[in-house]
Scaffold this motif. Structure first.
Motif, PDB file in Angstrom:
ATOM      1  N   TRP A   1       8.840   7.761   0.592  1.00 32.51           N
ATOM      2  CA  TRP A   1       9.314   6.715   1.491  1.00 32.51           C
ATOM      3  C   TRP A   1       9.676   5.458   0.705  1.00 32.51           C
ATOM      4  N   SER A   2       8.826   5.109  -0.223  1.00 28.46           N
ATOM      5  CA  SER A   2       9.069   3.920  -1.028  1.00 28.46           C
ATOM      6  C   SER A   2      10.397   4.060  -1.763  1.00 28.46           C
ATOM      7  N   ALA A   3      10.590   5.214  -2.361  1.00 28.21           N
ATOM      8  CA  ALA A   3      11.830   5.446  -3.093  1.00 28.21           C
ATOM      9  C   ALA A   3      13.022   5.378  -2.161  1.00 28.21           C
ATOM     10  N   HIS A   4      12.824   5.979  -0.982  1.00 25.02           N
ATOM     11  CA  HIS A   4      13.914   6.001  -0.005  1.00 25.02           C
ATOM     12  C   HIS A   4      14.266   4.576   0.444  1.00 25.02           C
ATOM     13  N   ILE A   5      13.257   3.790   0.783  1.00 29.60           N
ATOM     14  CA  ILE A   5      13.504   2.425   1.259  1.00 29.60           C
ATOM     15  C   ILE A   5      14.169   1.593   0.160  1.00 29.60           C
ATOM     16  N   GLN A   6      13.668   1.731  -1.050  1.00 28.72           N
ATOM     17  CA  GLN A   6      14.238   0.936  -2.146  1.00 28.72           C
ATOM     18  C   GLN A   6      15.696   1.290  -2.381  1.00 28.72           C
TER      19      GLN A   6
ATOM     20  N   TRP B   1       1.669  -0.024   2.200  1.00 25.46           N
ATOM     21  CA  TRP B   1       1.349   0.727   0.986  1.00 25.46           C
ATOM     22  C   TRP B   1       2.220   0.254  -0.173  1.00 25.46           C
ATOM     23  N   MET B   2       3.508  -0.014   0.128  1.00 20.82           N
ATOM     24  CA  MET B   2       4.415  -0.480  -0.922  1.00 20.82           C
ATOM     25  C   MET B   2       3.967  -1.824  -1.482  1.00 20.82           C
TER      26      MET B   2
ATOM     27  N   ASN C   1       3.644  -2.610  -5.883  1.00 25.76           N
ATOM     28  CA  ASN C   1       4.032  -3.943  -5.407  1.00 25.76           C
ATOM     29  C   ASN C   1       5.540  -4.005  -5.161  1.00 25.76           C
ATOM     30  N   ARG C   2       6.021  -3.028  -4.474  1.00 24.38           N
ATOM     31  CA  ARG C   2       7.464  -2.971  -4.227  1.00 24.38           C
ATOM     32  C   ARG C   2       7.840  -3.666  -2.924  1.00 24.38           C
ATOM     33  N   ALA C   3       6.864  -4.273  -2.269  1.00 22.13           N
ATOM     34  CA  ALA C   3       7.169  -5.008  -1.038  1.00 22.13           C
ATOM     35  C   ALA C   3       6.206  -6.167  -0.936  1.00 22.13           C
ATOM     36  N   GLU C   4       6.583  -7.141  -0.137  1.00 17.26           N
ATOM     37  CA  GLU C   4       5.675  -8.254   0.092  1.00 17.26           C
ATOM     38  C   GLU C   4       6.005  -8.857   1.437  1.00 17.26           C
TER      39      GLU C   4
ATOM     40  N   ALA D   1       2.426 -11.502  10.032  1.00 14.04           N
ATOM     41  CA  ALA D   1       3.628 -10.712   9.788  1.00 14.04           C
ATOM     42  C   ALA D   1       3.259  -9.245   9.599  1.00 14.04           C
ATOM     43  N   GLU D   2       2.110  -9.026   8.927  1.00 20.09           N
ATOM     44  CA  GLU D   2       1.718  -7.653   8.658  1.00 20.09           C
ATOM     45  C   GLU D   2       1.316  -6.949   9.942  1.00 20.09           C
ATOM     46  N   THR D   3       0.532  -7.668  10.761  1.00 24.01           N
ATOM     47  CA  THR D   3       0.059  -6.998  11.971  1.00 24.01           C
ATOM     48  C   THR D   3       1.179  -6.824  12.981  1.00 24.01           C
TER      49      THR D   3
END
Lengths: 210, 585
Positions: free
Chosen positions: A55-60, A102-103, A110-113, A124-126
């Motif tokens: 998923w991470s790869a896909h989103i990136q 997870w990202m 740390n591919r997202a923040e 924002a997270e919730t």
């Protein structure tokens, strides 16, 4: 495209829209994207971690192709990023949050923040708010910008932030269209390393690399 | 040969002969030959059946197990035990026939040498029900007195007057001189009267198959010698003896002809009940019953012969009468006759209990027939319920609490455990096979109790304990607990790896057929997802088991799930198999 609201609508020229549309048309999804169970978060930890990586790869790669620097989960859910219309499968908001969360962790590289000030991050997270998708980390962006400055021989000259992200000169660069907040951060990295300096006040900042 | 090789079932219990029933089981038993302990036969279980007394060793059951046929037992003794000496039951073998004259010195044996001889042919006729009973083998008319134990009549259960039996025995001895003449045969035929012209006891000539009157010794047609009913009985008895397997003989001095006596030493009690039941078994002598004449078939005056029993002559006599009515009227007539026949059968059987015992077979057949008719209406008769309706045949080999001595719960549980394992692995029933090799413990409990026919039901707690003992007893089935706590029963050879492999093979097969015409994903690569219901159908499992198996496979990483609106589907795990595309930075 506007629903993702990756670009400030006011500053987006009409040509931008066309380029992104073509990118959308030609974007090739990874094969896992057409595997129906991909859209159900797996309970088995091993499978799950593999799935999260996919998923991470896909989103990136999706964000890279569409020049998305941040996504709003609620707005992005119905887009092809999380919804495969041909399979009529979609990731649920909760699972999407889990993926982005997870990202944002160390496991996810740390591919997202989550965006926002300190207090707002949890909210924002919730609520599934906005998150930066780091298909390049700020440090990497700083390097990329530095390289561009080097390549174009602009060391020592003062550049406005608008010039860096919006001008025709950088249209072919990856960081073209980057949001101001993210750019500030990237340049902040350079400043910390002592390779650049930021001048000016709110709204009309300039940067000088040396 | 007093000691016989013993065939064991998969669960290491003695395999019973047809008609043989288990009477009692006791553990912690040792064997003595005469006064000496037999090495390697010192810790085992004693099984008392209606035909045999068996010893099955605890540690080496396949090698060290012996059976003593009760028909070979001349005499038995009971020793109550003293201080450290355990209670013992001694069985003395009958003198061998060819040695009969040369063994008059058998110590303590009250029967003189020729005694076994009259036992072969002598019968006494019950003065009450006129059933012809065999004279006990050890009955000696010369030595008999008032205290001599006499067996009750096999049909009505009333003890005969002593003088009656003595007369019969003497008559048999005096009749032995012309051996062709079956002694007391007239009584036998009287005991089996038949209202119709044919005698169900008629002797079929072995040479020309002509049916002769039973009192004849030679065939009316061809003059060949006819087998006497008594010798028929003997043949049957010998067949029981011969049914054992010609397995390797014991390599111990046990094989010696000179076995004086065999003692069962009871280290953990149970000797009293064992002895009690042994005595009963020796009195009842079920091994003779097998050759007992069938009870006369009641025939209503309308003359409707039951198909199985009608003799050819009978049938031809009846045929024209029956053929006259055809069509629905004929069917109705036949139904009516059938019911009348059933009524007579039930009526006569329940008149007294002894009669019921002897006609048990017919009654059971009738009951099963009723059961199958009742089942016909309901559509829901699955394999399992069909199985349960065979309950009567399943009654043969059950362990019940009162069969076990010393009130020890653990023995009951372990016996139940063996019993269960045996019942499960029995190929003729194929219970596990029908359920796809695996079934939940609850289902098994239900089927097992139904198979017991409503008697001696097993409590769930005992059942679970018994199932948990399979591992300890090294039986061919095992109890398995799924993550959710569901307990299932499956064969020991069935492992998770095998299950996963079979699941994957099945999923692989699905790659070749399009799931639906409008399928959007690449089904040739990914196949399709399966639900627990589909898996249950495909493998013959119950849905609960299928769910658990699929989740087990998911747990191991072979499958992955897809949560859809219509429930969970399981797919081959392409999430792991496909390489993760790392974004080129």
């Amino acid at each position: 495209m506007t629903s993702i609201s990756s670009l400030p609508a006011s500053s987006a020229p009409s040509t931008t829209t066309t380029t992104t549309t073509t990118a959308q048309d030609t974007y090739i999804f990874s094969p896992i994207y057409s595997f129906p169970p991909f859209f159900t978060l797996q309970p088995n930890p091993i499978t799950r971690s593999s799935q999260l990586q996919s998923w991470s790869a896909h989103i990136q790669s999706y964000c890279r192709a569409h020049r998305l620097f941040s996504i709003s989960l609620i707005d992005a859910l119905p887009t092809p990023l999380f919804t495969n219309a041909t399979l009529s499968r979609a990731l649920s908001l909760r699972d999407a949050k889990a993926v982005v969360h997870w990202m944002s962790t160390k496991d996810g590289g740390n591919r997202a923040e989550w965006t926002g000030r300190k207090g707002d991050v949890e909210a924002a997270e919730t609520e599934g708010g906005r998150a930066w998708i780091y298909w390049r980390r700020p440090e990497e962006w700083a390097q990329v910008i530095e390289d561009w400055v080097d390549r174009t021989g602009q060391r020592g000259t003062v550049l406005t932030l608008y010039e860096v992200t919006e001008s025709d000169a950088t249209r072919r660069e990856e960081f073209w269209g980057m949001e101001g907040e993210l750019l500030q951060r990237c340049l902040g990295v350079c400043v910390k390393k002592g390779k650049a300096q930021i001048f000016g006040g709110e709204g009309s900042e300039g940067v000088k690399f040396f | 040969m007093f000691l016989h090789q013993l065939d064991l079932t998969t669960a290491l219990r003695p395999s019973l002969l047809p008609e043989e029933t288990l009477l009692f089981v006791q553990d912690a038993v040792g064997l003595y030959e005469g006064k000496f302990k037999i090495p390697q036969y010192q810790n085992g279980q004693a099984y008392l059946t209606s035909h045999r007394a068996c010893y099955v060793d605890h540690s080496e059951p396949r090698r060290n197990s012996v059976a003593i046929h009760l028909k070979d037992v001349e005499r038995h003794d009971f020793y109550a035990g003293f201080l450290k000496s355990s209670p013992k039951i001694t069985l003395y073998p009958k003198p061998l026939k060819q040695l009969s004259s040369s063994t008059p010195d058998r110590s303590g044996s009250p029967a003189p040498a020729p005694a076994p001889a009259p036992s072969v042919s002598a019968t006494w006729v019950c003065p009450i029900c006129s059933f012809s009973n065999p004279v006990p083998s050890n009955f000696d008319p010369a030595a008999a007195n008032v205290r001599t134990p006499l067996p009750p009549c096999l049909a009505c259960g009333i003890k005969p007057p002593l003088i009656h039996v003595v007369k019969a025995a003497i008559a048999a001895i005096s009749n032995r001189q012309p051996p062709e003449l079956p002694p007391k045969y007239d009584e036998t035929s009287v005991s089996a009267p038949s209202k119709s012209g044919t005698n169900p006891n008629s002797l079929v000539c072995p040479r020309c198959t002509f049916q002769n009157h039973p009192s004849l010794t030679t065939c009316e047609m061809c003059g060949g010698a006819l087998p006497s009913p008594v010798s028929k009985r003997l043949e049957a008895a010998q067949e029981i003896g011969r049914a054992e397997s010609p397995g390797p003989s014991l390599s111990t001095p046990l094989k010696d002809m000179a076995i004086e006596s065999i003692k069962f030493s009871f280290r953990c009690g149970g000797e009293k009940i064992f002895y009690e039941r042994l005595k009963n078994a020796l009195v009842q002598r079920k091994w003779l019953l097998q050759s007992a004449p069938p009870i006369p078939k009641p025939r209503p005056a309308s003359g409707t012969p039951d198909d199985g029993f009608s003799t050819p002559t009978d049938a031809t006599a009846q045929d024209p009468a029956r053929n006259k009515v055809v069509g629905i009227a004929g069917l109705e007539r036949r139904g009516l006759e059938q019911r009348k026949n059933n009524e007579v059968m039930i009526g006569s059987s329940f008149e007294d209990l002894e009669a019921l015992m002897t006609s048990a077979k017919e009654i059971i057949a009738l009951a099963e027939q009723f059961a199958s008719q009742a089942n016909l209406g309901t559509n829901g008769n699955s394999e399992a319920s069909a199985l349960a309706s065979q309950s009567a045949s399943a009654l043969g080999l059950v362990t019940t609490k009162d069969m076990l001595g010393s009130g020890s719960e653990s023995l009951y549980v372990s016996e139940l455990s063996r019993n269960l394992a045996e019942w499960l692995t029995d190929d003729t029933r194929g219970i596990l096979k029908k359920e796809g090799g695996i079934m939940t413990l609850v289902d098994l409990w239900a089927v097992f109790n139904r198979a017991r026919g409503g008697v001696e039901l097993v409590s769930p707690a005992d059942f679970e304990k018994a199932a948990r003992m399979w591992d300890k007893l090294k039986l061919p089935v095992r109890l398995r607990q799924f993550k959710s706590g569901l307990l299932v029963v499956q064969g020991r050879d069935r492992t998770d790896e095998k299950t996963i492999a079979s699941l994957l093979v099945w999923l692989e097969m699905l790659h070749t057929e399009a799931p639906a015409p409008d399928t959007q994903w690449d089904w040739e690569q990914y196949g399709r997802g399966v639900t627990a219901q589909e898996a249950a159908e495909w493998f013959g499992w119950s849905v609960g088991v299928a769910t658990e198996e699929l989740e087990m496979a998911e747990e191991s990483g072979a499958l992955c799930r897809e949560q859809g609106l219509d429930g969970v589907r399981f797919w081959e795990n392409w999430l792991v198999r496909l390489p993760v595309e790392t974004s080129a930075t």
